[in-house]
Write a protein that holds these residues in place. Structure first.
Motif, mmCIF file in Angstrom:
data_model
loop_
_atom_site.group_PDB
_atom_site.id
_atom_site.type_symbol
_atom_site.label_atom_id
_atom_site.label_comp_id
_atom_site.label_asym_id
_atom_site.label_seq_id
_atom_site.Cartn_x
_atom_site.Cartn_y
_atom_site.Cartn_z
ATOM 1 N N GLY A 10 0.886 -1.199 -0.004
ATOM 2 C CA GLY A 10 -0.009 -0.041 -0.054
ATOM 3 C C GLY A 10 0.717 1.063 0.108
ATOM 4 O O GLY A 10 1.994 1.232 -0.180
ATOM 5 N N HIS A 19 1.633 4.187 -5.158
ATOM 6 C CA HIS A 19 0.900 2.910 -5.296
ATOM 7 C C HIS A 19 -0.715 3.176 -5.631
ATOM 8 O O HIS A 19 -1.528 2.554 -6.348
ATOM 9 C CB HIS A 19 1.116 2.191 -3.994
ATOM 10 C CG HIS A 19 2.222 1.530 -3.911
ATOM 11 N ND1 HIS A 19 3.548 2.044 -3.417
ATOM 12 C CD2 HIS A 19 2.601 0.138 -4.069
ATOM 13 C CE1 HIS A 19 4.296 1.065 -3.330
ATOM 14 N NE2 HIS A 19 3.722 -0.082 -3.805
ATOM 15 N N GLN A 20 -1.217 4.529 -4.898
ATOM 16 C CA GLN A 20 -2.368 4.761 -5.347
ATOM 17 C C GLN A 20 -2.782 5.043 -6.441
ATOM 18 O O GLN A 20 -3.685 4.523 -7.445
ATOM 19 C CB GLN A 20 -3.014 6.186 -4.504
ATOM 20 C CG GLN A 20 -4.251 6.453 -4.353
ATOM 21 C CD GLN A 20 -5.053 6.930 -5.783
ATOM 22 O OE1 GLN A 20 -3.934 7.820 -6.407
ATOM 23 N NE2 GLN A 20 -6.060 6.940 -6.168
ATOM 24 N N GLY A 37 -2.806 1.758 -8.429
ATOM 25 C CA GLY A 37 -4.055 1.059 -8.452
ATOM 26 C C GLY A 37 -5.004 1.489 -9.071
ATOM 27 O O GLY A 37 -5.750 0.876 -9.715
ATOM 28 N N THR A 87 -6.644 1.759 -2.744
ATOM 29 C CA THR A 87 -5.412 1.827 -1.897
ATOM 30 C C THR A 87 -5.425 2.333 -0.533
ATOM 31 O O THR A 87 -6.086 3.362 -0.472
ATOM 32 C CB THR A 87 -4.188 2.503 -2.781
ATOM 33 O OG1 THR A 87 -4.358 2.035 -4.261
ATOM 34 C CG2 THR A 87 -2.917 2.372 -2.131
ATOM 35 N N LEU A 91 -3.317 -2.749 -1.572
ATOM 36 C CA LEU A 91 -4.191 -2.704 -2.540
ATOM 37 C C LEU A 91 -5.291 -3.615 -2.336
ATOM 38 O O LEU A 91 -4.869 -4.799 -2.278
ATOM 39 C CB LEU A 91 -3.311 -2.679 -3.923
ATOM 40 C CG LEU A 91 -2.646 -1.473 -4.631
ATOM 41 C CD1 LEU A 91 -1.423 -1.050 -3.576
ATOM 42 C CD2 LEU A 91 -2.369 -1.569 -6.053
#
Length: 430
Positions: free
Chosen positions: A27, A39-40, A43, A73, A78
């Motif tokens: 995450g 990461h967001q 995702g 996320t 995730l």
């Protein structure tokens, strides 16, 4: 499936509905240095083309089946979510595998999602609750993985390039994960998971990264300050009072869950009664204590008018101090137990809720019956044991405020005076 993956099946009587949740332990806490928000952003791109499907083909496949597909996320992982009819599962479930093992990450889609994320960050700056919590988070976690919103930071997000996202996507392919399915589960799905090319990992089998980084929580001894002020020219003041506490699964977590429920769950909760019913000073009040892999926030939050801000802060601080100084009554303790049982029941009504909770528990390294075990622990806890847990883990609160500058200055002075009175007097030798 990926050798690092776990599979959980939860057959449940439904009208032909299947919910599948894939939890990947990577995450926003794993965002690389100067790539906060990576990461967001990754995702959000996973459902914009993968495997044999381009963005429009994938949308047509999912929406044409009346299904739902998304990726969220948070700090610890995730979560890819699919909800569909059971007779569409064989066509749709491979999409989850493609999203992890062969995401497209097309340049135009990268730029589109990046722009959407940057716009969301701009909107967050207009939200006093977000500003107050962001200030508290910075105080509590500093540069650790929990020190920023999963959405990221504008300066880092704006500079992210596709090549950096491709590198992160390769790490997803070999990361540990949990696939939980709940509802009507066709028997053919098990063979599909084992044999379909969409679920064949491209990563080296030696990849064992668990996706969790040290959170660099600022300790009470090293903390440079316990106050953050965020100026916003409004007629309200938003307050966040709390500290990093425990990971989900810690032996004292059930005690803190009872305290959270007693303090902030429903109209019978202490903060609601004290700040709204008895004094009428806050129009929004509650307690934030999410399930986290590392030290979770335990935070009181309240919103009040400028003229009632001083009393609101005093009441919040008084309520916090009572956690360590005053045991709960048996009636309050029993009510908290009942509320927790109700929350767990309400949180497992749908196939999606059931699958997500099972995936989350396994993703955090906890057993499937963790909730039932926690309820048994809560039943055995008495008021003194709950107070002891508060004394161990809730002794150093941090305060973040958002509101007009003049009011914040006065509230900041009020907080510092309270802190000064509570500091132990240094021992002087003869």
């Amino acid at each position: 499936m990926n050798p690092a993956s776990e599979l959980i099946l939860d057959p449940h009587t439904t009208a032909g509905v299947l919910a599948a949740k894939l939890w990947i332990r990577r995450g926003s806490a794993c965002d690389p240095h100067q790539q906060r928000g990576a990461h967001q952003l990754l995702g959000s791109l996973l459902s914009r083309g993968c495997g044999p499907y381009g963005p429009m083909e994938l949308a047509d496949l999912v929406e044409g089946s009346g299904a739902g597909l998304r990726c969220d996320t948070n700090e610890d992982g995730l979560l890819i979510s699919l909800k569909c009819r059971d007779n569409d599962a064989e066509r749709l479930l491979p999409v989850i595998g493609w999203m992890v093992h062969q995401p497209h990450l097309l340049p135009d889609q990268v730029e589109l999602e990046k722009e959407l994320s940057l716009q969301a960050l701009v909107r967050q700056k207009e939200d006093p609750f977000h500003l107050a919590y962001d200030g508290w988070r910075t105080l509590a976690y500093g540069s650790g993985g929990y020190g920023h919103d999963p959405l990221g930071v504008t300066g880092d997000l704006d500079k992210l390039e596709r090549d950096q996202l491709v590198a992160l996507a390769k790490q997803l392919d070999g990361a540990s994960s949990v696939l939980a399915m709940s509802g009507t589960i066709p028997k053919a799905l098990l063979n599909l998971l084992n044999d379909h090319e969409a679920f064949q990992s491209q990563a080296a089998s030696s990849a064992t990264d668990n996706g969790i980084q040290d959170q660099a929580t600022v300790s009470s001894e090293d903390r440079p300050q316990s106050l953050c002020l965020r100026v916003q020219n409004t007629e309200q003041v938003v307050m966040m009072l709390g500290q990093p506490s425990l990971p989900h699964g810690h032996a004292d977590d059930p005690a803190l869950r009872l305290l959270q429920t007693h303090l902030g769950q429903g109209m019978s909760s202490l903060l609601f009664r004290r700040l709204r019913e008895e004094h009428g000073v806050a129009y929004d009040v509650g307690v934030h204590y999410p399930a986290r892999a590392e030290a979770s926030p335990f935070v009181f939050h309240a919103a009040t008018s400028v003229d009632k801000a001083s009393l609101s802060l005093s009441l919040l601080h008084e309520s916090w101090n009572e956690l360590c100084s005053t045991p709960l009554s048996e009636a309050d303790l029993q009510l908290a137990r009942v509320k927790v049982r109700g929350q767990l029941a309400h949180g497992s009504q749908t196939t999606g809720q059931r699958a997500e909770r099972r995936a989350q528990l396994r993703g955090l390294g906890l057993p499937d019956d963790y909730d039932q075990r926690s309820l048994a622990v809560m039943d055995a806890l008495d008021a003194n044991a709950v107070q002891d847990a508060a004394q161990r883990h809730l002794g150093h609160p941090l305060l973040s405020l958002c509101g007009p500058e003049t009011s914040l200055r006065a509230l900041g002075d009020q907080w510092e005076q309270k802190q000064e009175r509570q500091r132990p007097i240094p021992h002087q030798q003869d």
